[in-house]
Design an enzyme around this catalytic site. Structure first.
Site, PDB file in Angstrom:
ATOM      1  N   ASN A 180       0.870  -1.171   0.000  1.00  0.00           N
ATOM      2  CA  ASN A 180       0.000   0.000   0.000  1.00  0.00           C
ATOM      3  C   ASN A 180       0.914   1.231   0.000  1.00  0.00           C
ATOM      4  O   ASN A 180       1.424   1.635   1.041  1.00  0.00           O
ATOM      5  CB  ASN A 180      -0.869  -0.060   1.268  1.00  0.00           C
ATOM      6  CG  ASN A 180      -1.787   1.138   1.410  1.00  0.00           C
ATOM      7  OD1 ASN A 180      -1.712   2.086   0.629  1.00  0.00           O
ATOM      8  ND2 ASN A 180      -2.630   1.103   2.415  1.00  0.00           N
TER       9      ASN A 180
ATOM     10  N   ARG B  17      -6.111  18.389   4.717  1.00  0.00           N
ATOM     11  CA  ARG B  17      -6.861  18.766   3.494  1.00  0.00           C
ATOM     12  C   ARG B  17      -8.110  19.560   3.859  1.00  0.00           C
ATOM     13  O   ARG B  17      -8.713  19.333   4.902  1.00  0.00           O
ATOM     14  CB  ARG B  17      -7.270  17.508   2.725  1.00  0.00           C
ATOM     15  CG  ARG B  17      -6.137  16.853   1.991  1.00  0.00           C
ATOM     16  CD  ARG B  17      -6.549  15.528   1.389  1.00  0.00           C
ATOM     17  NE  ARG B  17      -5.937  14.411   2.084  1.00  0.00           N
ATOM     18  CZ  ARG B  17      -6.281  13.136   1.940  1.00  0.00           C
ATOM     19  NH1 ARG B  17      -7.235  12.800   1.100  1.00  0.00           N
ATOM     20  NH2 ARG B  17      -5.669  12.189   2.617  1.00  0.00           N
TER      21      ARG B  17
ATOM     22  N   HIS C 179     -11.503   5.778  -0.597  1.00  0.00           N
ATOM     23  CA  HIS C 179     -11.608   4.954   0.630  1.00  0.00           C
ATOM     24  C   HIS C 179     -12.450   3.698   0.400  1.00  0.00           C
ATOM     25  O   HIS C 179     -12.974   3.117   1.346  1.00  0.00           O
ATOM     26  CB  HIS C 179     -12.217   5.755   1.808  1.00  0.00           C
ATOM     27  CG  HIS C 179     -11.273   6.737   2.413  1.00  0.00           C
ATOM     28  ND1 HIS C 179     -11.688   7.942   2.907  1.00  0.00           N
ATOM     29  CD2 HIS C 179      -9.942   6.691   2.606  1.00  0.00           C
ATOM     30  CE1 HIS C 179     -10.647   8.618   3.371  1.00  0.00           C
ATOM     31  NE2 HIS C 179      -9.577   7.873   3.190  1.00  0.00           N
TER      32      HIS C 179
ATOM     33  N   GLU D 100      -7.853  -2.295   5.513  1.00  0.00           N
ATOM     34  CA  GLU D 100      -7.747  -2.262   4.049  1.00  0.00           C
ATOM     35  C   GLU D 100      -6.775  -3.316   3.529  1.00  0.00           C
ATOM     36  O   GLU D 100      -7.016  -3.921   2.484  1.00  0.00           O
ATOM     37  CB  GLU D 100      -7.308  -0.855   3.597  1.00  0.00           C
ATOM     38  CG  GLU D 100      -8.405   0.174   3.816  1.00  0.00           C
ATOM     39  CD  GLU D 100      -7.873   1.594   3.977  1.00  0.00           C
ATOM     40  OE1 GLU D 100      -7.038   1.830   4.882  1.00  0.00           O
ATOM     41  OE2 GLU D 100      -8.296   2.456   3.216  1.00  0.00           O
TER      42      GLU D 100
ATOM     43  N   ARG E 256      -2.716  -1.665  -3.343  1.00  0.00           N
ATOM     44  CA  ARG E 256      -3.738  -0.637  -3.305  1.00  0.00           C
ATOM     45  C   ARG E 256      -3.435   0.346  -4.430  1.00  0.00           C
ATOM     46  O   ARG E 256      -2.329   0.879  -4.509  1.00  0.00           O
ATOM     47  CB  ARG E 256      -3.666   0.096  -1.971  1.00  0.00           C
ATOM     48  CG  ARG E 256      -4.671   1.180  -1.900  1.00  0.00           C
ATOM     49  CD  ARG E 256      -4.369   2.113  -0.785  1.00  0.00           C
ATOM     50  NE  ARG E 256      -5.570   2.833  -0.432  1.00  0.00           N
ATOM     51  CZ  ARG E 256      -5.781   3.332   0.749  1.00  0.00           C
ATOM     52  NH1 ARG E 256      -4.908   3.178   1.701  1.00  0.00           N
ATOM     53  NH2 ARG E 256      -6.880   3.983   0.990  1.00  0.00           N
TER      54      ARG E 256
END
Ligand code: AMP
Length: 407
Positions: free
Chosen positions: A14, A244, A184, A382, A96
């Site tokens: 990832n 962000r 996501h 994940e 990913r």
């Protein structure tokens, strides 16, 4: 070893903007985690840490005065993987990949053609896609026989309608791919799969999943399918995040360009790295630090973070036509009872009453008896989802023999 007759393993990579996380699992849908680790601070002071299944540190390494980029970091991880596995075969490597465009609504086995298509999506995710693709290319060169699988952050949202995905822009731009993709997805996919196993009735109901980590978004899920999400064309939209902005009046961008004469690069830096909890507090992007800070700016930043979540929950509830369950996940969602409590207070109008004691203890069910809207804490994973998909794709690929490859 359930479903793992070869004793083979699945590796997961990832790659983020300044880190490469990795994990090794025994093959099989719920194969045991063997090792997990990451190389972080790439380009600054790269360091690697690897832990075993019990969380005990296995290896720590540092690189001083060395520019370790994503490719070289991948090579170091492969080298270490060989040592850790001590001859145990690897069946494949799952990655990913942030963007699968409009083409991929599920993970895909990577070949030259797929890799080329994923390269064309770089302009849609210039800060992430090149880092995701670098390890794939490095492995394809170093170990061309190794099967690789791409798992996309966008794929889970491909079930959304055009209505949910379109911006009110001229058609030509929509046709060129300027639309909402949502991100996501691997986290939401994991949560939905976990609920389907553990609470099937809840899994089939109308859910809002709140992925609240350094990156943050909400997803409206109906019968296990994504119907709307707060992230859009990029992972900037929607909720306020660690660094962000989240949703911003586009007029602000015009002002920054025309009045402040800011360059595209400077605006990008502002929106992705200098805003959010960090920008508003002026202290930190880290929720733990802000919760401990006595400064009023820290409290203001948290209040805005919570306010934005509550507002967007209203929007997701409208997209679903009503909501039955609210699920908290990721770093803040899983570990910060105060944020959950504050968000829940803003959702009283939706019929949510929290059981504050259960919430404080971080139990799975955190709503009070009789609460019309239910609330839950479900840790996301994940990497596990990527390992699962990789194993499944390799097992079902036409002509697959699940022949172990050499890492
Ligand atoms: P993630 O990106 O999912 O790893 O989440 C990172 C965020 O989770 C950071 O803002 C952390 O401060 C926050 N976090 C992790 N543990 C806790 C905790 N115990 N209390 C509050 N926030 C936490």
């Amino acid at each position: 070893m359930e479903g793992n007759p070869t004793g083979g393993c699945i590796a997961v990579l990832n790659a983020g903007s300044s880190s490469v996380k990795f994990a090794l699992y025994e093959a099989g849908d719920n194969g045991a985690l063997l090792f997990r680790g990451q190389v972080e601070q790439l380009g600054l002071a790269p360091r690697m840490k690897v832990v075993d299944a019990r969380g005990e540190t296995v290896t720590r390494r540092k690189w001083t005065n060395e520019q370790l980029d994503h490719r070289r970091a991948t090579e170091e991880i492969l080298k270490l993987g060989r040592e850790l596995l001590a001859g145990r075969p690897v069946l494949g490597i799952g990655h990913r990949v942030v963007h699968g465009g409009m083409r991929f609504d599920a993970p895909a086995r990577i070949d030259g053609e797929v890799l080329k298509y994923l390269g064309t999506l770089v302009p849609l995710a210039p800060l992430h896609q090149p880092h995701n693709l670098a390890p794939i290319e490095a492995i394809a060169e170093a170990a061309p026989q190794m099967p690789q699988v791409a798992c996309f952050d966008t794929a889970f949202h491909r079930s959304q309608t055009a209505l949910a995905g379109n911006f009110a822009l001229p058609r030509e731009l929509t046709d060129a791919g300027v639309r909402r993709y949502g991100f996501h997805g691997l986290s939401y996919d994991y949560i939905v799969a976990h609920l389907a196993e553990t609470m099937p009735v809840l899994a089939r109901s109308r859910l809002i999943i709140a992925h609240l980590g350094n990156g943050a978004s909400l997803c409206a899920v109906d019968e296990g399918k994504s119907v709307a999400s707060t992230m859009g064309f990029t992972a900037l939209d929607g909720l306020m995040m660690g660094t962000r902005t989240g949703a911003l009046d586009p007029g602000v961008l015009l002002y920054l360009m025309m009045e402040r004469r800011m360059s595209a690069k400077n605006i990008e830096d502002l929106l992705y790295r200098k805003s959010g909890l960090l920008g508003v507090s002026g202290i930190s992007s880290d929720m733990r630090t802000l919760r401990q800070s006595p400064e009023p700016e820290a409290a203001e930043a948290i209040a805005l973070f919570v306010y934005r979540i509550v507002r967007e929950i209203g929007s997701m509830a409208a997209a679903l036509g009503g909501v039955d369950g609210l699920v908290f996940t990721a770093g803040i969602g899983e570990n910060d009872p105060a944020t959950r409590s504050e968000v829940a207070a803003g959702c009283r109008w939706l019929g949510l009453t929290l059981d504050e004691e259960r919430n404080r203890r971080g139990e799975t069910r955190i709503h009070a008896e009789g609460s019309r809207l239910t609330a839950w804490v479900v840790p996301t994973d994940e990497e596990r989802m990527i390992a699962r998909y990789t194993g499944r794709i390799l097992a079902t690929a036409p002509g697959s023999t699940l022949r172990p490859a050499v890492l």
